[in-house]
Design a protein around this motif. Structure first.
Motif, PDB file in Angstrom:
ATOM      1  N   ASN A 125      30.265  77.862  46.072  1.00  7.59           N
ATOM      2  CA  ASN A 125      30.011  79.307  46.158  1.00  7.59           C
ATOM      3  C   ASN A 125      28.528  79.617  46.352  1.00  7.59           C
ATOM      4  O   ASN A 125      27.983  80.543  45.742  1.00  7.59           O
ATOM      5  N   GLY A 126      27.847  78.823  47.157  1.00 10.09           N
ATOM      6  CA  GLY A 126      26.440  79.056  47.464  1.00 10.09           C
ATOM      7  C   GLY A 126      25.471  78.578  46.400  1.00 10.09           C
ATOM      8  O   GLY A 126      24.267  78.787  46.529  1.00 10.09           O
ATOM      9  N   LYS A 127      25.960  77.951  45.333  1.00  7.48           N
ATOM     10  CA  LYS A 127      25.096  77.465  44.253  1.00  7.48           C
ATOM     11  C   LYS A 127      25.209  75.947  44.154  1.00  7.48           C
ATOM     12  O   LYS A 127      26.220  75.361  44.518  1.00  7.48           O
ATOM     13  N   THR A 156      34.028  76.839  48.631  1.00  9.83           N
ATOM     14  CA  THR A 156      34.170  78.182  48.073  1.00  9.83           C
ATOM     15  C   THR A 156      35.435  78.156  47.235  1.00  9.83           C
ATOM     16  O   THR A 156      36.462  77.620  47.660  1.00  9.83           O
ATOM     17  N   MET A 216      30.504  71.476  50.880  1.00 11.64           N
ATOM     18  CA  MET A 216      30.331  72.921  50.784  1.00 11.64           C
ATOM     19  C   MET A 216      31.699  73.487  50.420  1.00 11.64           C
ATOM     20  O   MET A 216      32.673  73.287  51.161  1.00 11.64           O
ATOM     21  N   THR A 261      27.530  71.971  47.120  1.00 13.14           N
ATOM     22  CA  THR A 261      27.310  73.406  46.964  1.00 13.14           C
ATOM     23  C   THR A 261      28.649  74.078  46.721  1.00 13.14           C
ATOM     24  O   THR A 261      29.592  73.888  47.496  1.00 13.14           O
TER      25      THR A 261
END
Length: 164
Positions: free
Chosen positions: A65-67, A100, A98, A63
């Motif tokens: 940035n949340g996508k 970002t 995960m 994942t």
């Protein structure tokens, strides 16, 4: 000079008197770094992009940035770049990622996440460091865009010459 050893027998007698230090098992050079949730964290950088990456044991879900990876990085080449550290380490589909990421373009962001994954993997399992380092994934790629100089059109490109 009175304590000088003259023969091999004297040397062996002196050596027998000296206590031999006990052999201590070599401690591992690096230890695992994990938080209370069992994750490892690392920061990856490439060009102007900075990625914060957490990895934990799982099914291989990535994942950014949340996508999902195939939504955020639509190009297959960028998805391949992100999977390279797992392939080299031989741990495909064993870790969830995960991440970002901020700054730069998609290519720089993919490189930053790859760098972060590599660093986090070697923190999670230090035995993987050799393979990742040999592939060049631990080292940060320090190439960045050169700044524009005064009196130039770009960093090095001059203005177009006009004879008249």
């Amino acid at each position: 000079m009175a304590d000088q050893i003259n023969s091999l027998e004297e040397l062996s007698a002196v050596a027998a008197d000296v206590a031999v230090a006990p052999v201590v098992e070599a401690a591992p050079l690096r230890e695992q770094v994990r938080d209370e949730l069992g994750r490892s964290y690392a920061t990856g950088k490439r060009k102007d992009a900075v990625a914060r990456v957490w990895i934990k044991p799982g099914s291989g879900k990535v994942t950014v940035n949340g996508k999902e990876i195939n939504v955020y990085f639509a190009r297959p080449v960028l998805q391949m770049i992100l999977r390279q550290p797992f392939t080299v380490a031989g741990v495909e589909d064993q870790f969830d990622v995960m991440a970002t990421v901020k700054g730069g373009g998609l290519s720089g962001q993919a490189g930053a996440v790859k760098h972060g994954i590599s660093k986090a993997l070697q923190l999670y399992e230090p035995s993987l460091r050799g393979a990742l380092k040999a592939a060049g994934f631990i080292t940060r790629d320090s190439r960045v865009v050169e700044r524009k100089k005064p009196g130039k059109r770009k960093a090095r490109r001059s203005f177009q010459f006009s004879k008249r």
